[in-house]
Design a protein around this motif. Structure first.
Motif, short mmCIF file in Angstrom:
data_model
loop_
_atom_site.label_atom_id
_atom_site.label_comp_id
_atom_site.label_asym_id
_atom_site.label_seq_id
_atom_site.Cartn_x
_atom_site.Cartn_y
_atom_site.Cartn_z
N VAL A 13 -1.21 -1.16 0.52
CA VAL A 13 -2.63 -0.87 0.29
C VAL A 13 -2.76 0.17 -0.83
O VAL A 13 -3.56 0.01 -1.76
N GLY A 14 -1.94 1.22 -0.76
CA GLY A 14 -1.98 2.26 -1.79
C GLY A 14 -1.66 1.69 -3.16
O GLY A 14 -2.31 2.01 -4.15
N ARG A 15 -0.66 0.80 -3.19
CA ARG A 15 -0.25 0.22 -4.47
C ARG A 15 -1.31 -0.73 -5.02
O ARG A 15 -1.63 -0.70 -6.20
N ASN A 16 -1.88 -1.57 -4.16
CA ASN A 16 -2.84 -2.59 -4.64
C ASN A 16 -4.26 -2.05 -4.84
O ASN A 16 -4.97 -2.53 -5.71
N TYR A 17 -4.66 -1.11 -3.98
CA TYR A 17 -6.06 -0.67 -4.02
C TYR A 17 -6.23 0.83 -4.29
O TYR A 17 -7.35 1.31 -4.37
N GLY A 18 -5.12 1.56 -4.35
CA GLY A 18 -5.20 3.00 -4.63
C GLY A 18 -5.11 3.83 -3.35
O GLY A 18 -5.46 3.36 -2.27
N VAL A 19 -4.65 5.09 -3.50
CA VAL A 19 -4.48 5.95 -2.32
C VAL A 19 -5.82 6.32 -1.68
O VAL A 19 -5.88 6.58 -0.48
N GLU A 20 -6.89 6.30 -2.47
CA GLU A 20 -8.21 6.62 -1.90
C GLU A 20 -8.57 5.57 -0.86
O GLU A 20 -9.09 5.89 0.20
N MET A 21 -8.29 4.30 -1.17
CA MET A 21 -8.58 3.21 -0.23
C MET A 21 -7.71 3.38 1.02
O MET A 21 -8.17 3.17 2.15
N MET A 22 -6.44 3.76 0.80
CA MET A 22 -5.54 3.96 1.93
C MET A 22 -6.12 5.05 2.85
O MET A 22 -6.24 4.85 4.06
N ASP A 23 -6.49 6.17 2.29
CA ASP A 23 -7.06 7.27 3.07
C ASP A 23 -8.37 6.84 3.74
O ASP A 23 -8.63 7.17 4.89
N PHE A 24 -9.17 6.06 2.99
CA PHE A 24 -10.46 5.63 3.52
C PHE A 24 -10.29 4.76 4.77
O PHE A 24 -10.95 4.98 5.79
N ILE A 25 -9.39 3.79 4.72
CA ILE A 25 -9.27 2.90 5.89
C ILE A 25 -8.65 3.65 7.09
O ILE A 25 -9.00 3.38 8.23
N ILE A 26 -7.76 4.60 6.82
CA ILE A 26 -7.19 5.38 7.93
C ILE A 26 -8.32 6.17 8.60
O ILE A 26 -8.46 6.17 9.82
N TYR A 43 3.63 1.82 17.93
CA TYR A 43 2.19 2.06 17.97
C TYR A 43 1.51 0.79 18.47
O TYR A 43 2.05 -0.31 18.32
N ASP A 44 0.31 0.96 18.99
CA ASP A 44 -0.45 -0.19 19.48
C ASP A 44 -0.74 -1.15 18.32
O ASP A 44 -1.23 -0.71 17.27
N HIS A 45 -0.46 -2.45 18.52
CA HIS A 45 -0.70 -3.40 17.42
C HIS A 45 -2.19 -3.50 17.08
O HIS A 45 -2.56 -3.91 15.99
N GLY A 46 -3.05 -3.05 18.03
CA GLY A 46 -4.49 -3.00 17.76
C GLY A 46 -4.81 -2.10 16.57
O GLY A 46 -5.81 -2.32 15.87
N GLU A 47 -3.94 -1.11 16.32
CA GLU A 47 -4.18 -0.24 15.16
C GLU A 47 -4.05 -1.04 13.86
O GLU A 47 -4.79 -0.81 12.91
N MET A 48 -3.11 -1.98 13.83
CA MET A 48 -2.94 -2.81 12.63
C MET A 48 -4.17 -3.69 12.43
O MET A 48 -4.68 -3.82 11.31
N ILE A 49 -4.66 -4.25 13.54
CA ILE A 49 -5.84 -5.11 13.44
C ILE A 49 -7.03 -4.30 12.91
O ILE A 49 -7.75 -4.75 12.00
N THR A 50 -7.21 -3.09 13.43
CA THR A 50 -8.33 -2.25 12.97
C THR A 50 -8.19 -1.90 11.49
O THR A 50 -9.15 -1.96 10.72
N LEU A 51 -6.96 -1.53 11.08
CA LEU A 51 -6.75 -1.17 9.67
C LEU A 51 -7.07 -2.36 8.76
O LEU A 51 -7.74 -2.21 7.74
N VAL A 52 -6.59 -3.55 9.14
CA VAL A 52 -6.81 -4.74 8.30
C VAL A 52 -8.30 -5.10 8.28
O VAL A 52 -8.84 -5.46 7.23
N GLN A 53 -8.96 -4.96 9.43
CA GLN A 53 -10.41 -5.26 9.46
C GLN A 53 -11.18 -4.32 8.54
O GLN A 53 -12.07 -4.75 7.80
N ASN A 54 -10.81 -3.04 8.56
CA ASN A 54 -11.52 -2.09 7.70
C ASN A 54 -11.21 -2.33 6.23
O ASN A 54 -12.08 -2.17 5.37
N SER A 56 -10.59 -5.25 5.01
CA SER A 56 -11.34 -6.47 4.71
C SER A 56 -12.80 -6.14 4.42
O SER A 56 -13.38 -6.65 3.46
N THR A 57 -13.39 -5.27 5.24
CA THR A 57 -14.78 -4.88 5.03
C THR A 57 -14.94 -4.19 3.67
O THR A 57 -15.87 -4.48 2.92
N ALA A 58 -14.00 -3.31 3.36
CA ALA A 58 -14.11 -2.54 2.11
C ALA A 58 -13.85 -3.40 0.87
O ALA A 58 -14.43 -3.16 -0.18
N THR A 59 -12.97 -4.39 0.99
CA THR A 59 -12.58 -5.16 -0.21
C THR A 59 -13.26 -6.52 -0.26
O THR A 59 -13.16 -7.22 -1.26
#
Ligand code: HEM
Length: 179
Positions: A13-26, A43-54, A56-59
């Motif tokens: 995410v940092g490489r493709n969209y920038g560290v700001e996007m990485m920080d934003f989705i976290i 970690y709970d796999h639900g965290e991955m789903i939440t990160l990807v959903q966010n 997706s919303t941002a991009t």
């Protein structure tokens, strides 16, 4: 889900969209772990789903497309991190056939708490297989990305056709034909 799956995802995410996007989705995901992952932690796999959903919303890129792209990237990373799984393997089909009975078995020895899916291969002919993914987790698109990563890695001309899929992402079936 193992930390390595999260750390590699955030790096991409940092490489493709920038560290700001990485920080934003976290930040937007309000994660139980706080987003501070270590490669060997779980970690709970639900965290991955939440990160990807966010993400997706941002991009505005659909979730399955993001999961596929990530799977493809992760496979390339696996080929660097786990070279021994490639020793003596000469074809993509041979490799895919070893995930369930060998590769994921070894992964479980390394990480006893790993959450692994089932990846079954049905040989139709020498040049045509069917691959079935099933899991309690909804990562069919992620599996497709990993599978496409394997195809790219071996550089063979292989055509992929989706035969069947569950709407919730817990099951998918592909036909792979080598020309
Ligand atoms: C060198 C090759 C591979 C290695 C080392 C590997 C290793 C792993 C590891 C470490 C995990 C994380 C387990 C966890 O988070 O607890 C995982 C999960 C997963 N693997 Fe593999 N894997 C490989 C190839 C593949 C391929 C080619 C596919 C698909 C055809 C695949 C499908 C999956 C999926 C979809 C998951 C997520 C868990 C789930 O859906 O239930 N893997 N694998």
């Amino acid at each position: 889900m193992k930390g390595i799956v999260f750390t590699e995802f955030l790096e991409l995410v940092g490489r493709n969209y920038g560290v700001e996007m990485m920080d934003f989705i976290i930040e937007a995901s309000d994660l139980p772990s706080g987003g501070a992952y270590t490669a060997v932690g779980s970690y709970d796999h639900g965290e991955m789903i939440t990160l990807v959903q966010n993400l997706s919303t941002a991009t505005r890129v659909p979730v399955p497309e993001l999961l596929r792209a990530y799977g493809q990237h992760l496979f390339a990373r696996f080929s660097v991190r786990y070279p021994r799984f490639f020793d003596g393997i000469t074809s993509c089909f041979e490799f895919l056939d070893r995930i369930e009975g060998h590769i994921h078995v070894e992964v479980r020895k390394l990480y006893p708490d790993a959450e692994l899916p089932s990846i079954d291969i049905d040989w139709r002919t020498e040049d045509r297989i069917e691959l079935f993914y099933s899991s309690t987790r909804p990562f069919a698109a992620f599996a497709e990305g990993l599978m496409r990563g394997a195809i790219a890695h071996f550089g063979e001309a292989i055509e992929v056709r989706q035969l069947d899929a569950a709407a919730d992402g817990t099951f998918i079936r592909f036909e792979l034909t080598r020309s």
